[in-house]
Design an enzyme around this catalytic site. Structure first.
Site, short mmCIF file in Angstrom:
data_model
loop_
_atom_site.label_atom_id
_atom_site.label_comp_id
_atom_site.label_asym_id
_atom_site.label_seq_id
_atom_site.Cartn_x
_atom_site.Cartn_y
_atom_site.Cartn_z
CG ASP A 293 -1.84 1.17 1.33
OD1 ASP A 293 -2.70 1.29 0.46
OD2 ASP A 293 -1.71 1.98 2.28
CD GLU A 335 -2.45 2.19 -3.57
OE1 GLU A 335 -3.37 2.97 -3.82
OE2 GLU A 335 -1.57 2.46 -2.73
#
Ligand code: OTU
Length: 649
Positions: A293, A335
């Site tokens: 993330d 990401e």
């Protein structure tokens, strides 16, 4: 002459030799073959790990202490790795590009929104199988603050499942069950920040200097002010600025995202070591794809934007080396919702072999709004191809907003002003642009930069919500076709298609978040509805909207899985000569045409002949119909065809 490379190699070899006596006792309980495998992987990846850690932490007086700690921890995590996962390690080493297969099809959901809990989700596996999924991303399910928690992306413990969802054992057994059914479990590694309720943060708040050094803390505004001159605000509406004052300790804490998400300080090797263990803990639960993330933000340097810095790459590469040593079945997915050049910079076998493709995602929506594929086509021609051993995750929607992160220079090359174009797209998707079919919501409008992003479910953005309200059947038809058109592209373009669960049923926006004070200010909740069982119950009936979308998507997925030419690999975008029609060829065998307008379009023969060579006819894999090419291929409004050109007569 002093040769840097061979010096490094020698240092790595020497260090490993010195460290081995500390590592082998940790592996003592393992059988000889198992131990041997670990040592072999260590031999293969340690030189790289050593080089990276030396670059990151070599100036610390206690570098070798940290190096030893990291390796001993990795060996301990390996010793604890379950036997079935070690078997998977070997299987994946023999087939390292498994994620490039045409059989890979992904879905993503929240455990609570989809099923309520982990045991309840385990009951719904047949639904995933019915759709054809082989990859399941369950969004953050670990312990996190009760009210405001950024949808679970503020993590209080990387090892404890949120008690409302179940237990860590439930997760472990679900992972096993998924694996038995051929579905790879995907979880997040939210490694840029912890929640302020994480044990480390709590100790820091209690005044423990060791744990304060896990974060970026400042006694006054001097440094934060200097940093902020160059920083982007991510959530300016909820929490402007990048620092949060904590009166308990009289310090400013670095908080790139929400005020309760504390950025970890990776300049501290103890943080790297602690997080490496959390990463391997996730691997040992049975995670096969780890979603990293917010990769862009993990390293800070005064005077820079603190995004995409070289050290951020080194940290991820060092994690990658550790995973290859101690849990090689697991691969990383990046990401990074940033400029396309920066997105690409994370994609590498030794960093993140898999990456979200935000550029394709936002340009698909751009093309729907404009009914023109020029920018999409142009950008994809430049940017779609990846190193042979990597793969995109191609998606239409996800749990986050849509940011218009296409490259301004791509737009300029075809005469589009990026800034103005974004203003148009924001007006279009919030429904302000006259004639717009979309029902999106603004997300984080920043008056200073005029930046804004869009929230909304695919169906509402594609016009279904508006058309249903107006009872307009032609518009309904167009909306359904738009939803299917975008999905047809992610399923056929290569890489791994990722379906945002709910979209397979045409689920609309859910405005109920406005009644929940912990969510009301975050419009992303409009596209995080609870899974609607009544809607799902209609999926078999092709006369309903749900049934039509579900059954068509299911069929597209089925065709993909039966067509090796749709596996990852060569995707050649070409100019169809019609600005409304996107075209690409897969592995020189399947030619895709996609009409982005609500009018019939033609692609003329001469244009296609260069790709299509001599024959007169092709078979559309979707309808099974023969398509002639005497004059032109005619496409209905929003029609897409997958023409098998290997099978010409
Ligand atoms: C990610 O997204 C998650 O997907 C979000 O759900 C989280 O809120 C966030 O991280 C914090 O954990 O800002 O609007 O440029 O790269 O990391 C989405 C920022 C986000 C993105 C992305 C971030």
């Amino acid at each position: 002459m002093f040769d840097d490379r061979s010096w490094l190699k020698q240092q790595a070899a020497l260090s490993l030799k010195r460290l081995l006596p500390r590592i082998t006792p940790v592996l003592a309980e393992l059988d000889a073959a198992d131990r041997e495998r670990f040592i072999r992987r260590l031999d293969a990846h340690f030189p790289r790990l050593f080089r990276l850690l030396l670059a990151l932490y070599g100036r610390q007086y206690d570098f070798f202490y940290h190096l030893e700690e990291i390796l001993v921890a990795a060996a301990r995590m390996y010793a604890a790795r379950p036997a079935d996962l070690k078997a998977l390690d070997q299987q994946r080493e023999a087939d390292p590009l498994w994620y490039q297969s045409e059989k890979m099809v992904g879905g993503v959901c929240y455990v609570d929104r989809f099923a309520g809990s982990l045991p309840a989700l385990a009951e719904r596996l047949p639904y995933f199988e019915e759709l054809g999924l082989t990859y399941l991303h369950l969004m953050p399910l670990f312990r996190s603050p009760e009210k405001e928690n950024d949808g679970g992306y503020a993590i209080s413990s990387y090892r404890e499942v949120n008690p409302a969802l179940g237990t860590t054992d439930d997760l472990r057994s679900l992972a096993g069950e998924l694996r038995r059914r051929g579905i790879s479990l995907v979880l997040d590694f939210v490694f840029n920040h912890t929640s302020d309720q994480h044990d480390w943060a709590q100790r820091a708040l209690a005044g423990d200097a060791e744990y304060q050094a896990f974060y970026h803390m400042f006694d006054d505004r001097t440094l934060p002010d200097r940093y902020e001159q160059h920083l982007r605000e991510i959530f300016p509406e909820q929490d402007p600025g990048s620092f949060t004052y904590r009166p308990e300790i009289g310090k400013w804490v670095w908080t790139t995202f929400r005020r309760f998400q504390w950025d970890l300080n990776y300049a501290n090797p103890a943080v790297f070591n602690a997080m490496a263990q959390e990463m391997l803990f996730l691997a040992n639960l049975g995670v096969e794809v780890l979603r990293l993330d917010a990769v862009a933000f993990i390293w800070k340097e005064m005077g820079t934007s603190c995004e995409n810095l070289p050290q951020a790459h080194w940290i991820i590469q060092a994690f990658n080396a550790l995973a290859r040593i101690a849990a090689p079945a697991m691969v990383f997915k990046s990401e990074a919702i940033v400029h396309p050049d920066d997105v690409a910079s994370y994609i590498h076998r030794d960093e993140c072999p898999i990456s979200y493709n935000p550029t394709l995602m936002n340009l698909l929506w751009e093309a729907l709004a404009t009914r023109e594929v020029r920018l999409l086509q142009h950008s994809m021609r430049k940017r779609f191809s990846l190193p042979d051993d990597c793969a995109w995750v191609n998606y239409v929607r996800c749990h986050d907003d849509i940011g218009w992160s296409f490259a301004d220079e791509d737009a300029a090359e075809i005469g589009i002003n990026g800034f103005d174009h974004r203003r148009f797209l924001n007006a279009f998707y919030t429904g302000y642009f006259p004639g717009s079919f979309a029902r999106g919501l603004p997300f984080n409008y920043n008056p200073r930069t005029q930046d804004m992003r869009i929230s909304g479910m695919a169906a509402s953005l594609a016009g279904l919500e508006q058309a249903l309200e107006n009872g307009d059947t032609l518009r309904q038809e167009h909306a359904v076709r738009r939803i299917l058109l975008l999905h047809s592209i992610i399923v056929s373009a290569g890489g791994i298609p990722l379906i945002y669960l709910g979209d397979e049923l045409g689920t609309l926006n859910d405005y109920s978040y406005r009644d929940n004070p912990a969510r009301a200010k975050d419009s992303r909740w409009v596209h995080r509805p609870a899974f609607d069982m009544a809607r799902a119950a209609r999926r078999a009936d092709a006369k309903t909207i749900e049934g039509r979308i579900f059954q068509t998507l299911r069929r597209l997925i089925h065709i993909r899985k039966e067509t090796p030419a749709l596996a990852n690999g060569e995707t050649t975008f070409f100019d169809t000569g019609n600005p409304h029609v996107l075209g690409y060829v897969r592995h020189e065998q399947v030619l895709v045409l996609a009409n982005f307008s609500e009018f019939e379009q033609q692609v003329n023969r001469d244009m296609l002949m260069s790709i299509w060579r001599s024959p007169e006819m092709a078979v559309d894999l979707i309808t099974g119909q023969e398509i002639g090419c005497d004059d032109a291929v005619v496409l209905e409004p929003y029609q897409y065809v997958w023409l098998q050109i290997g099978r010409w007569r």
